[in-house]
Design a protein around this motif. Structure first.
Motif, short mmCIF file in Angstrom:
data_model
loop_
_atom_site.label_atom_id
_atom_site.label_comp_id
_atom_site.label_asym_id
_atom_site.label_seq_id
_atom_site.Cartn_x
_atom_site.Cartn_y
_atom_site.Cartn_z
N TYR A 117 0.99 -1.11 0.17
CA TYR A 117 -0.01 0.16 0.04
C TYR A 117 0.85 1.17 -0.01
N SER A 118 2.06 1.07 0.63
CA SER A 118 2.80 2.36 0.82
C SER A 118 3.39 2.89 -0.72
N HIS B 93 -0.73 3.15 -2.88
CA HIS B 93 -1.64 3.88 -2.17
C HIS B 93 -3.21 3.55 -2.93
N ASP C 31 -1.19 8.72 -8.93
CA ASP C 31 -1.84 8.32 -7.67
C ASP C 31 -3.22 8.83 -7.71
N LYS D 186 -0.94 12.95 5.44
CA LYS D 186 -0.56 11.66 4.36
C LYS D 186 -0.26 12.21 2.93
N GLU E 238 3.05 11.36 1.04
CA GLU E 238 3.12 10.68 -0.14
C GLU E 238 4.02 11.68 -1.28
#
Length: 168
Positions: free
Chosen positions: A25-26, A29, A81, A106, A110
């Motif tokens: 997920y990192s 996203h 993203d 967050k 990112e």
């Protein structure tokens, strides 16, 4: 009949599933993409687990598979993203200040990580989000320990101006 190595791999995949998901997920996203990456990684791990020479390296080998699968996914999809959809509408009666603050933080994080190349990003994620030791990161990435240290230093140096800018 499963071999001992296949059983060990399966147990490790099940016990560490949430860590592999967070790692995937990192990179992407996106919940569904991360789930797909972990599933594909599990398939690759079960298929190739007999190639691991030493049981002690099974965990770092699995991390490497997840990272490589995530990077492969990003290369194939080459897309921006997407912003996560808000599941509940914001209303005047709710106190969403802390939620908005977390979401903003967050996005800043990112954005900062987007300035790093894949190798630097992997080292930062493994060191600070997965709490891996530098020696483990070297095994996971297949790099020399001094190379990992140099990349970590270089990545932190790149992130410092971004972090200072976001504090203002």
């Amino acid at each position: 009949m499963k071999t001992k190595r296949e059983k060990q791999t399966e147990e490790l995949l099940l016990s560490q599933y949430s860590r592999y998901y967070r790692l995937a997920y990192s990179y992407v996203h996106n919940e569904q993409d991360a789930l797909d990456i972990v599933q594909e990684s599990a398939y690759k791990a079960m298929r190739d687990c007999r190639s691991v020479q030493n049981d002690a390296y099974l965990g770092t080998w699995l991390y490497r598979i997840v990272i490589n699968t995530a990077l492969e996914f990003l290369r194939k999809n080459k897309r921006e993203d997407t912003v996560e959809e808000v599941t509940e509408p914001l209303t005047a009666t709710g106190d969403y200040t802390s939620e908005l603050s977390q979401l903003h933080s967050k996005w800043e994080l990112e954005e900062m990580l987007a300035h790093l190349n894949d190798k630097e990003k992997s080292i930062i994620i493994l060191r600070f989000f997965e709490d891996c030791k530098l020696e483990d990161i070297a095994q996971i990435t297949g790099e020399n320990l001094n190379t990992v240290k140099a990349r970590l230093y270089r990545a932190l140096k790149k992130l410092r101006p971004e972090a200072e800018q976001n504090r203002i």
